[in-house]
Structures are given as structure tokens and as C-alpha cells.
Design a protein around this motif. Structure first.
Motif, PDB file in Angstrom:
ATOM      1  N   SER A 266      30.612  44.658  45.907  1.00 20.90           N
ATOM      2  CA  SER A 266      29.872  44.127  47.055  1.00 20.90           C
ATOM      3  C   SER A 266      29.431  42.696  46.794  1.00 20.90           C
ATOM      4  O   SER A 266      29.083  42.326  45.672  1.00 20.90           O
ATOM      5  N   PHE A 267      29.432  41.919  47.868  1.00 23.63           N
ATOM      6  CA  PHE A 267      29.008  40.522  47.800  1.00 23.63           C
ATOM      7  C   PHE A 267      28.104  40.233  48.999  1.00 23.63           C
ATOM      8  O   PHE A 267      28.361  40.722  50.109  1.00 23.63           O
TER       9      PHE A 267
ATOM     10  N   VAL B 215      26.486  38.363  52.174  1.00 23.30           N
ATOM     11  CA  VAL B 215      26.901  37.423  53.219  1.00 23.30           C
ATOM     12  C   VAL B 215      25.679  37.077  54.058  1.00 23.30           C
ATOM     13  O   VAL B 215      24.788  37.906  54.259  1.00 23.30           O
TER      14      VAL B 215
ATOM     15  N   LEU C  40      28.907  42.900  51.903  1.00 21.01           N
ATOM     16  CA  LEU C  40      30.332  42.990  52.241  1.00 21.01           C
ATOM     17  C   LEU C  40      31.083  43.541  51.034  1.00 21.01           C
ATOM     18  O   LEU C  40      31.064  42.949  49.955  1.00 21.01           O
TER      19      LEU C  40
ATOM     20  N   LEU D 167      38.279  35.637  46.352  1.00 22.82           N
ATOM     21  CA  LEU D 167      37.770  36.800  47.065  1.00 22.82           C
ATOM     22  C   LEU D 167      38.448  36.860  48.430  1.00 22.82           C
ATOM     23  O   LEU D 167      37.999  36.216  49.384  1.00 22.82           O
TER      24      LEU D 167
ATOM     25  N   TYR E 168      36.442  37.246  52.030  1.00 25.13           N
ATOM     26  CA  TYR E 168      35.066  36.755  52.045  1.00 25.13           C
ATOM     27  C   TYR E 168      34.997  35.445  52.848  1.00 25.13           C
ATOM     28  O   TYR E 168      35.806  34.531  52.630  1.00 25.13           O
TER      29      TYR E 168
ATOM     30  N   ILE F  75      34.402  44.386  48.989  1.00 21.55           N
ATOM     31  CA  ILE F  75      35.776  43.895  48.839  1.00 21.55           C
ATOM     32  C   ILE F  75      36.420  44.653  47.689  1.00 21.55           C
ATOM     33  O   ILE F  75      35.871  44.682  46.577  1.00 21.55           O
TER      34      ILE F  75
ATOM     35  N   MET G 223      34.047  32.334  52.941  1.00 21.15           N
ATOM     36  CA  MET G 223      33.534  31.214  52.149  1.00 21.15           C
ATOM     37  C   MET G 223      33.233  29.991  53.007  1.00 21.15           C
ATOM     38  O   MET G 223      32.364  29.181  52.673  1.00 21.15           O
TER      39      MET G 223
END
Length: 692
Positions: free
Chosen positions: A301-302, A304, A283, A190, A193, A285, A195
Motif C-alpha cells: 500500500s502507498f 495518495v 492505494l 510503481l 501510482y 499495488i 505520481m
């Protein structure tokens, strides 16, 4: 894909746009819960409750409504309303647990999260929230003196942890199977992102993202102070496994069964909670999805994690001239990050499945018409949001301090972001728990549980409306906040069901025990002695379900020597009865109503003074006579505990003042009467000695 199938998918995605743009699954929880947190920081609990109600006006309340409302009432020391709200949350979690046991495919096959957004999934609470709910219910039950329910909740905590662990293992396998069936490939990385925020030292130290050391430490403490050391030791050991190297846990483990409070002392646990749970944000991406005719860029979307504003954890508390070290056992910010780290593979798999679906829809829409392709792209972007739901009013950190302290009132002092804060708390019985919440603005010092069984049920005497009316407004700056208690207002009495609850804890299925406990039919205990915590009931008492409140005639004795003889109605003193305090020397015999002295009665104080006459809500009110130990007597009218109206002060030699009194003082409308002796005025000291 067949044309009919393609059209169905396109229509499905286009149809959801109007529904999701309203206050449905695409609801903006971040702004709502952020506003609630701001009010809590300013000490405005009533306004915070009103805001939660305003944001949840519909009949179908979600679990976050009950999470947040329970937390707000707990901060206001209204543990009864808080408990009732959290039990509603627990029903949602129990439904999730039952689904997993009986129909796991229903949870794993939540197609809405694959096709539209993770935010469309039924929200059953984050894993750490599920466990912390049991922990907070445990603490509430202890504060209310409901020890049997506290034991059930501790057992449920352990069972819930095991269930969550099993669910997460099976969930990932189910997602892998679904992904292979869809044939949508995988995301290897990703780009963009953060991480690294999921791999901090605090995150790596955690065993998982749902077990917390404080829950097991609290269980160890409870079993230790209720004289069950064989159960206390496993609690402390589990806590030490989750938080290795913590001095407070190690010390408690080594002292089990060895260190006890001296006579006249209590084992006091200060539970210091600080800050707020982190914010979960979304977030987006762009993810390239290969198709037969090229690559389609699909935004996914992810979630966070964003930490809330840092709030100082005081390094120590100063109590009774002693400095008690404070140690943090649980960090919900780190738990949220660890949970997200562990769940990220599953989130990515769901995103891959969703990306494949949306890319098919976009591809077919473009073929059908350029306008349809544009609309499909708008819907894909609009609905793509990570799940930002979480229990925001949870504390960021839970810390403890512990000491054996003498019974009585103590001034505590500790540091906050705003400076030094002082408050007065009362310590009594075998043990006392003092909850403290530091928000970065307001400081909330909860009413301690005091002597179990004889503690004032200050919650039951408040009228709490759904909008928060009845909650106190804590001072958001460091001035002291005193906890007032008086011998003239003895406590309501509560008792949870006894052996029936303990038996249900052993036989009920995991996750069902709390509901079963609340519905349990307690045994009648006519003419018997029933021991519950520090309280012994002697006589004809019946304990009503589901509250466990006793009604009947008899005597109630406490381990500290206090005693009440008379009648109880739903846990409250009612009718004619006598309360005697061995510790203070206070005694009242007479009429009671709603747990307070109402009617006529006689009150005797340890200094030798006595009052006989009318009472209202625990205060001298109406006509009555107060006699001091030196023989000076006041006869006349009282109002709210002070002399008010017509009355006279009679001296031992027969002379007396007679006339009007106002706010406890003689007025100009009074005169001195001498009884056939030489004219002389009484000494000023003698007059001033007349006092209730």
C-alpha cells in the motif's frame, strides 16, 4: 533462514490479525474525520465535538484527538480550551523531538512499520502539522493577550523546522542501511501510482513540505505592531523566501517601521482560512518479489492525496467602504503533496523491506501447509494499509488582508460559495486580529482580540463541557453575525509571566520551551508598575502560575486611557472598584463580582445620565434610581436592565407617575400625581424621554 526463525515470523504475522482487525492501528480514520468535517460544514460544532469524543472514548488519546478538538474549539472562539487541547498535542510532538535528539535509533528502527504496515507506526503528526500547530498556538496566545507565550511559540516554530529537516535527512540514510541489511532489493517504479499529482506547479514552487509562509508573516506582523521592527523584518523576509512574489509580504517588508496607524486607528489583520486539509487514502499495488523458487506477488500500500471539496477564497474584503485584497500565503494541500513527494523514497524503502518479510512468510507458510499459506496471504492483504492519518479540520488555504481602520464597529462583507456574507467586528487598540473561517457551508467569524489587556475574555465566562456544550452554533448561511460588547461589562484581565518567560525562551532546549513556560513561577510585583502589552499594573499584584492571572489591589491602566481601581481575583474584578473609560465616557463605581457589576453602585454615562442602585451581572436589577440629564428621574424596581414592578417617574416640577411597570413601560395600574398646581398632563415627549 533457519526453521525456528521462519516459524517465528509466520506466527508473528498470524498473531497480529485479531488485534489489527479491531479499533487498533487499522482504525478507519478517513470515515471518522470525514464525518467531523461534514458537521463543521453545517455549523454543528457541538455535535462535531461530541463525535470526536465518541470516537476516542478510551483513556489513551492520540494526537489527532487533540488536534481536532483544539480546532473545533478555536472555530467557536473558545481560545482557552483550544489552546489547552493543542498543548496536549504539543507534548506528543515534543516527545518525538526528544526521541530524535537522544535516541534517534528508536524512531528509525520502528520495526512494526517494516513488518506489518506504516499505519502501525506511532503517529506524531505530519511534518507540516507539527509546524502549523506552533503557528496556531501562536495565534491563540495573541488572541488571549499572552504575548510572552506567543514569542516563545514563534521561536519554537523556527527550531521545529530545523529539527524536521535534520530528521528527514537521517531517516532516509537509516532506511537505506536497513534495506541493504535485509537484502530485499529495490522497486524501480510503481505502475498505477499517480505520481503526476505530486508534481504540480504549486508543489514545485514550495521549498519543502513543512515550512509555511503564514507562520513567518504572522511573526513579522506581531513584532511590527508591538514596536519591535528589528524582529519584524526577519519574519517578513522568511515569509517572502517561502512565498516569493506575494504582494502582501513585500508591502509589509517595505513598510516596517514606516507605516503606523494614526491616533484612533488600529492595524487590522484579517486571517481568512478556507476549506479543509486533503484526504490521505491508501492505494494497493501488487509488487513482484523475486524468490529462489520463483516470483511472489505481494500487495503493498502507498498513500495518495485526494483534495477536499474546493472552497472559494474571496478575492477581497469590503470594510468601511474600502476593498481590501485577499492573498493566499499557505496551501496545506500543496504542502501535503510536497511532503509525500519528498517522503516517497523512504516510503518505498519501507515497503520493500516489508515486502521482503511478507514474501518470506508466505513462502514458508505455503511449504508448511496450503491452509497456512492461505491464512498468511489473508493476513498480508488485511494488514496492508497506507497511513491515512492526518489533521483533517486544518484549513486548505490560509490567506490575509490588512488595513489601518478607525476604532469601533465595522461591517465586513465578502463572497462565499453560497453568496455574499456580512458580519460585524470591533476594532480597537494598537492592533486587532480578525480570524475568518469559510468551510463551504458555515462561516465562522472569530471574536477579535480587541484592545490587548482590556479585551473581554469571553472564553473564561463560558462553561464548556467535553461534549461541546457551551460552544456557539454559527449560522451556516450568509446572514450577518454581530459581535456585541457593552461598557457595563468590562473585561477580565490576564497577564502571562514576564521576564522569567522571556529568559526561558533563550535558555530552554528546543521543543521544551512551551512546557517550561507553563510551569514557570512568575515574579511577585508588589507595589510596582508592570507593563504588559497595552496594560500597566500599578500596586500590589501577584501573578499566579501557570495561568499568569493577577490577584491583588491597585490600579490597571490601558494605553487608550481606560482605568480600573480596585481588587482583582484571578484576573477578575472583585469587591469594590471603579472603572472609567476615557474613550466612551462611561464610569462605574461600586461592587464587583466575577468581573461584572454585582451589588450596589453608581453608573455615569457620557450623555450625562446616571444610575444609582442595585446591579446584577452588569445590568440594573433590584431597586435603583435613573436620572436623565434633563432632570427626569425614575425611582423603583428594575429587572435585567429595564423597569419592572413598582416605581415612579418624577418630573422636574415635582409631578410624578406612580404605579406598576412592565418591560420598561407603564401599565394601567399607574396614575399621575400633581403637586398642587393646575391640573395638566405632562407632554408625551417628556414621558418618553425617561429611559435608562
Amino acid at each position: 533462514m533457519k526453521p525456528l526463525r521462519q516459524s517465528t515470523l509466520l506466527l508473528l504475522l498470524l498473531a497480529v490479525l485479531p488485534a489489527l482487525s479491531s479499533a487498533g492501528p487499522m482504525r478507519q480514520y478517513n470515515s471518522e474525520l470525514g464525518a467531523t468535517v461534514t458537521l463543521v460544514k453545517s455549523g454543528a460544532l457541538k455535535q462535531a465535538v461530541a463525535l470526536v469524543e465518541k470516537n476516542n472514548e478510551g483513556a489513551d488519546k492520540d494526537i489527532l484527538y487533540f488536534f481536532e478538538k483544539g480546532e473545533l474549539f478555536s472555530l467557536g472562539s473558545n481560545y482557552t480550551t483550544s489552546r489547552d487541547s493543542w498543548l496536549k498535542s504539543d507534548e506528543v510532538i515534543q516527545a518525538w523531538e526528544n526521541d530524535f535528539r537522544t535516541n534517534s535509533g528508536k524512531l528509525f528502527g520502528d520495526i512494526g512499520s517494516y513488518l506489518i504496515s506504516d499505519k502501525t507506526r506511532r503517529y506524531d503528526g505530519q511534518d507540516y502539522e507539527k509546524v502549523l500547530l506552533s503557528t496556531r498556538l501562536t495565534l491563540n496566545h495573541i488572541m488571549l493577550g499572552n504575548f510572552d507565550l506567543a514569542r516563545i511559540e514563534m521561536k519554537k516554530t523556527y527550531e521545529r523546522e530545523k529539527l524536521i529537516e535534520a530528521f528527514r535527512e537521517q531517516e532516509y540514510d537509516a532506511l537505506k542501511t536497513e534495506n541493504e541489511k535485509q537484502g530485499t532489493g529495490q522497486i524501480t517504479k510503481l505502475d498505477g501510482y499517480p505520481m503526476e499529482e505530486l508534481d504540480t506547479p504549486e508543489v514545485r514552487e514550495l521549498k519543502n513540505g513543512f515550512q509555511n509562509a503564514f507562520a513567518h508573516y504572522l511573526a513579522g506582523y506581531f513584532f511590527e505592531v508591538t514596536d519591535e521592527p528589528s524582529l519584524a523584518e526577519p519574519g517578513y523576509r522568511n515569509a517572502l523566501l517561502l512565498a516569493p512574489g506575494k504582494a502582501s509580504i513585500q508591502s509589509a517588508l517595505e513598510g516596517v517601521g514606516k507605516v503606523r496607524p494614526a491616533p484612533g486607528e488600529a492595524d487590522v489583520l484579517f486571517v481568512i482560512e478556507s476549506g479543509f486539509a486533503p484526504v490521505i487514502d491508501s492505494l494497493n499495488i501488487p509488487i513482484p518479489i523475486p524468490r529462489k523458487n520463483g516470483v511472489i506477488i505481494t500487495p503493498l500500500s502507498f498513500p495518495v492525496i485526494k483534495s477536499s471539496s474546493q472552497v472559494l477564497v474571496p478575492p477581497s474584503l469590503v470594510v468601511a467602504g474600502r476593498e481590501l485584497p485577499v492573498e493566499t500565503l499557505t496551501n496545506t494541500d500543496a504542502m501535503a503533496r510536497r511532503l509525500l513527494k519528498d517522503q516517497m523514497p523512504g516510503i518505498i524503502l519501507r515497503s520493500v523491506i516489508r515486502a521482503g518479510f511478507k514474501s518470506v512468510v508466505q513462502d514458508q507458510a505455503n511449504k508448511a501447509h496450503w491452509l497456512a499459506g492461505l491464512l498468511a496471504n489473508v493476513v498480508a492483504v488485511t494488514t496492508e494499509q497506507a497511513d491515512d492519518r492526518n489533521w483533517r479540520t486544518l484549513p486548505e488555504r490560509i490567506s490575509v488582508a490588512r488595513a489601518n481602520l478607525p476604532h469601533g464597529k465595522h461591517l465586513i462583507e465578502f463572497q462565499t460559495n453560497a453568496g455574499s456574507y456580512r458580519a460585524e467586528v470591533e476594532v480597537a487598540s494598537r492592533f486587532t486580529i480578525v480570524p475568518i473561517r469559510i468551510t463551504g457551508g458555515a462561516v465562522y467569524v472569530g471574536q477579535p482580540n480587541l484592545a490587548q489587556g482590556s479585551a473581554p475574555d469571553f472564553v473564561a465566562e463560558k462553561t464548556i463541557q467535553p461534549n461541546g456544550a457551551g460552544l456557539p452554533e454559527p449560522v451556516p448561511t450568509p446572514p450577518a453575525a454581530a459581535v456585541a460588547t457593552t461598557p457595563s461589562a468590562p473585561a477580565p484581565i490576564t497577564l502571562t509571566s514576564l521576564t522569567s518567560l522571556a529568559a526561558q525562551a533563550e535558555t530552554s532546549p528546543p521543543g521544551e520551551s512551551a512546557r517550561a513556560a507553563s510551569a514557570a513561577q512568575p515574579l511577585a510585583v508588589s507595589g510596582k508598575r508592570v507593563k504588559a502589552g497595552d496594560t500597566t499594573y500599578i500596586g500590589d499584584f501577584r501573578f499566579a502560575p501557570p495561568s499568569g492571572l493577577p490577584s491583588g489591589q491597585g490600579a490597571i491602566e490601558w494605553d487608550n486611557g481606560d482605568r480600573f481601581e480596585g481588587r482583582l481575583e484571578n484576573g477578575l474584578r472583585h469587591g469594590i472598584g471603579t472603572f472609567t473609560s476615557k474613550t466612551s465616557g462611561f464610569r462605574y463605581e461600586g461592587d464587583w463580582l466575577a468581573n461584572k457589576q454585582n451589588g450596589k453602585g453608581k453608573t455615569t454615562f457620557d450623555v450625562g445620565d446616571a444610575y444609582e442602585g442595585e446591579m446584577k451581572d452588569g445590568e440594573f436589577h433590584g431597586q435603583g434610581t435613573y436620572t436623565s440629564k434633563n432632570g427626569i428621574r425614575y425611582e423603583g424596581s428594575w429587572k435585567n436592565g429595564v423597569k419592572e414592578g413598582k416605581g415612579k417617574i418624577v418630573f422636574p416640577d415635582g409631578d410624578f407617575w406612580e404605579g406598576d411597570f412592565s418591560n420598561g413601560e407603564r401599565t394601567d395600574q399607574s396614575k399621575m400625581i400633581f403637586t398642587g398646581k393646575p391640573v395638566a398632563k405632562p407632554e408625551p415627549e417628556a414621558v418618553s424621554a425617561v429611559k435608562p
